[in-house]
Design a protein around this motif. Structure first.
Motif, PDB file in Angstrom:
ATOM      1  N   ASP A  42       8.448 -11.696  -1.990  1.00 29.52           N
ATOM      2  CA  ASP A  42       7.543 -12.479  -2.833  1.00 29.52           C
ATOM      3  C   ASP A  42       6.140 -11.909  -2.720  1.00 29.52           C
ATOM      4  N   TRP A  43       5.352 -12.107  -3.787  1.00 24.57           N
ATOM      5  CA  TRP A  43       4.017 -11.531  -3.818  1.00 24.57           C
ATOM      6  C   TRP A  43       3.155 -12.006  -2.649  1.00 24.57           C
ATOM      7  N   LYS A  44       3.318 -13.273  -2.245  1.00 26.08           N
ATOM      8  CA  LYS A  44       2.484 -13.765  -1.147  1.00 26.08           C
ATOM      9  C   LYS A  44       2.752 -12.991   0.137  1.00 26.08           C
ATOM     10  N   TRP A  45       3.989 -12.574   0.340  1.00 28.06           N
ATOM     11  CA  TRP A  45       4.323 -11.814   1.542  1.00 28.06           C
ATOM     12  C   TRP A  45       3.897 -10.354   1.405  1.00 28.06           C
ATOM     13  N   VAL A  46       3.917  -9.835   0.201  1.00 33.71           N
ATOM     14  CA  VAL A  46       3.397  -8.476  -0.016  1.00 33.71           C
ATOM     15  C   VAL A  46       1.924  -8.427   0.358  1.00 33.71           C
ATOM     16  N   ILE A  47       1.164  -9.427  -0.101  1.00 31.58           N
ATOM     17  CA  ILE A  47      -0.266  -9.497   0.211  1.00 31.58           C
ATOM     18  C   ILE A  47      -0.476  -9.689   1.719  1.00 31.58           C
ATOM     19  N   PHE A  48       0.330 -10.584   2.313  1.00 35.03           N
ATOM     20  CA  PHE A  48       0.215 -10.843   3.748  1.00 35.03           C
ATOM     21  C   PHE A  48       0.424  -9.571   4.556  1.00 35.03           C
ATOM     22  N   TRP A  49       1.490  -8.849   4.281  1.00 34.40           N
ATOM     23  CA  TRP A  49       1.790  -7.655   5.063  1.00 34.40           C
ATOM     24  C   TRP A  49       0.835  -6.513   4.738  1.00 34.40           C
ATOM     25  N   ALA A  50       0.303  -6.497   3.508  1.00 33.98           N
ATOM     26  CA  ALA A  50      -0.695  -5.473   3.163  1.00 33.98           C
ATOM     27  C   ALA A  50      -1.922  -5.611   4.038  1.00 33.98           C
ATOM     28  N   TYR A  51      -2.311  -6.859   4.353  1.00 37.03           N
ATOM     29  CA  TYR A  51      -3.492  -7.053   5.187  1.00 37.03           C
ATOM     30  C   TYR A  51      -3.161  -6.955   6.676  1.00 37.03           C
ATOM     31  N   VAL A  52      -2.066  -7.563   7.103  1.00 32.84           N
ATOM     32  CA  VAL A  52      -1.758  -7.638   8.538  1.00 32.84           C
ATOM     33  C   VAL A  52      -1.295  -6.299   9.092  1.00 32.84           C
ATOM     34  N   PHE A  53      -0.503  -5.556   8.311  1.00 34.25           N
ATOM     35  CA  PHE A  53       0.048  -4.297   8.814  1.00 34.25           C
ATOM     36  C   PHE A  53      -0.482  -3.082   8.046  1.00 34.25           C
ATOM     37  N   GLY A  54      -0.350  -3.114   6.717  1.00 33.59           N
ATOM     38  CA  GLY A  54      -0.734  -1.955   5.919  1.00 33.59           C
ATOM     39  C   GLY A  54      -2.188  -1.571   6.082  1.00 33.59           C
ATOM     40  N   SER A  55      -3.072  -2.558   6.166  1.00 30.58           N
ATOM     41  CA  SER A  55      -4.499  -2.258   6.286  1.00 30.58           C
ATOM     42  C   SER A  55      -4.807  -1.541   7.595  1.00 30.58           C
ATOM     43  N   CYS A  56      -4.124  -1.943   8.671  1.00 32.76           N
ATOM     44  CA  CYS A  56      -4.353  -1.303   9.976  1.00 32.76           C
ATOM     45  C   CYS A  56      -3.890   0.150   9.962  1.00 32.76           C
ATOM     46  N   ILE A  57      -2.693   0.384   9.411  1.00 33.18           N
ATOM     47  CA  ILE A  57      -2.175   1.747   9.334  1.00 33.18           C
ATOM     48  C   ILE A  57      -3.070   2.597   8.430  1.00 33.18           C
ATOM     49  N   SER A  58      -3.487   2.039   7.284  1.00 38.18           N
ATOM     50  CA  SER A  58      -4.299   2.805   6.341  1.00 38.18           C
ATOM     51  C   SER A  58      -5.641   3.191   6.942  1.00 38.18           C
ATOM     52  N   HIS A  59      -6.309   2.223   7.587  1.00 38.76           N
ATOM     53  CA  HIS A  59      -7.609   2.562   8.174  1.00 38.76           C
ATOM     54  C   HIS A  59      -7.433   3.541   9.326  1.00 38.76           C
ATOM     55  N   SER A  60      -6.396   3.337  10.112  1.00 37.38           N
ATOM     56  CA  SER A  60      -6.122   4.281  11.189  1.00 37.38           C
ATOM     57  C   SER A  60      -5.869   5.678  10.629  1.00 37.38           C
ATOM     58  N   MET A  61      -5.185   5.753   9.480  1.00 41.63           N
ATOM     59  CA  MET A  61      -4.910   7.057   8.885  1.00 41.63           C
ATOM     60  C   MET A  61      -6.184   7.730   8.391  1.00 41.63           C
TER      61      MET A  61
END
Length: 297
Positions: A39-58
């Motif tokens: 669901d979109w709400k979980w896509v947004i949730f994981w984009a911030y909680v996990f994806g954002s950390c990996i992206s900034h780290s990258m």
């Protein structure tokens, strides 16, 4: 170096960086697959909680690669190609342009019209209240993207075109394989990770003058584990050819030069203080009028 010549032994590539970056790319590819049916709400949730950390780290892995830390100075082009590879899960072409401008930042720190890490006059003028400074932090990725075009535009290079084409091909492939939710997760993670995010405190912590006369500050908190020790920023500017992995050793060896400098232990507090302190704004940077010949990358 005269007092601590042993520091020279740290001026060598960090080959472990290669495997860390490969694992980070694989982790994001796995995440792209896993979010495609959420669901979109979980896509947004994981984009911030996990994806954002990996992206900034990258982005900070790309910072390391820009200093040739992956393969060494003798294989500079290997580092450029590897930077393009590391760029892929960010969704937007970044690596080659970052390299060109970041070398100027090291050569001409605070150079007016050269160092695009310095906010524009508009940023300093407009983002001067607490609310506006908060918005400025949220919009940091957009300002970092637009600022070079305003302050110091450069002709597009062949490698930048290759970076762009490789990124477009990767993005199209992700969309074709897994759909719009995977693309959204990828791009949202990059934007959120570089905006209102604990790791983004390093943007302000590095060179904003919370104390007059002190232009560069180091951070010695736990988020260095996710950011390739970019917090060791005085050490990094003193020795930009030493990989982040070895910067704590620089501080340990030459402790008398670093221990008594102003320093941070919380990037979240840096963000809070930046917003709440009415004496601090995007204007709180050292700006220099450069003299003599300027050689840009």
């Amino acid at each position: 170096l005269a007092k601590h010549p042993e520091i020279k032994a740290l001026m060598k590539p960090d080959y472990n960086l290669i495997w860390v970056v490969v694992l980070m790319v694989l982790a994001q590819l796995t995440a792209f697959y896993l979010v495609k049916d959420l669901d979109w709400k979980w896509v947004i949730f994981w984009a911030y909680v996990f994806g954002s950390c990996i992206s900034h780290s990258m982005t900070l892995a790309i910072h390391e690669i820009s200093h040739n830390s992956a393969f060494g100075n003798c294989k500079a082009m290997w580092n450029r190609w590897f930077g393009i590879f590391a760029n892929l899960p960010l969704g937007l072409p970044y690596s080659i342009s970052f390299k060109r401008y970041h070398m100027d930042h090291h050569r001409y720190l605070g150079g007016d019209g050269i160092d695009v890490d310095i906010p524009t006059n508009f940023e300093g003028w407009f983002f001067c209240t607490r609310f506006r400074k908060f918005i400025w932090i949220v919009l940091q990725p957009f300002f970092y993207a637009i600022r070079p075009l305003c302050i110091n535009p450069k002709p597009i290079s062949r490698l930048e075109i290759i970076n762009l084409l490789a990124q477009l091909a990767f993005d199209v492939a992700i969309y074709y394989l897994w759909g719009v939710k995977s693309i959204f997760y990828m791009l949202a993670g990059s934007v959120l990770g570089l905006g209102l995010h604990p790791i983004s405190g390093h943007f302000i912590a590095e060179h904003y003058m919370f104390l007059k006369g002190h232009e560069t500050y180091s951070y010695y908190g736990p988020l260095n584990l996710l950011t390739f020790n970019v917090g060791y920023h005085n050490e990094h500017h003193d020795f930009p050819n030493i990989p982040g992995k070895s910067l704590p050793l620089v501080k340990k060896i030459a402790a008398e030069y670093y221990d008594n400098l102003p320093q941070y232990n919380s990037w979240i507090k840096v963000l809070y203080d930046f917003v709440m302190d009415d004496t601090i704004s995007p204007y709180s940077r050292m700006k220099r009028q450069l003299k003599g010949e300027v050689k840009q990358d």
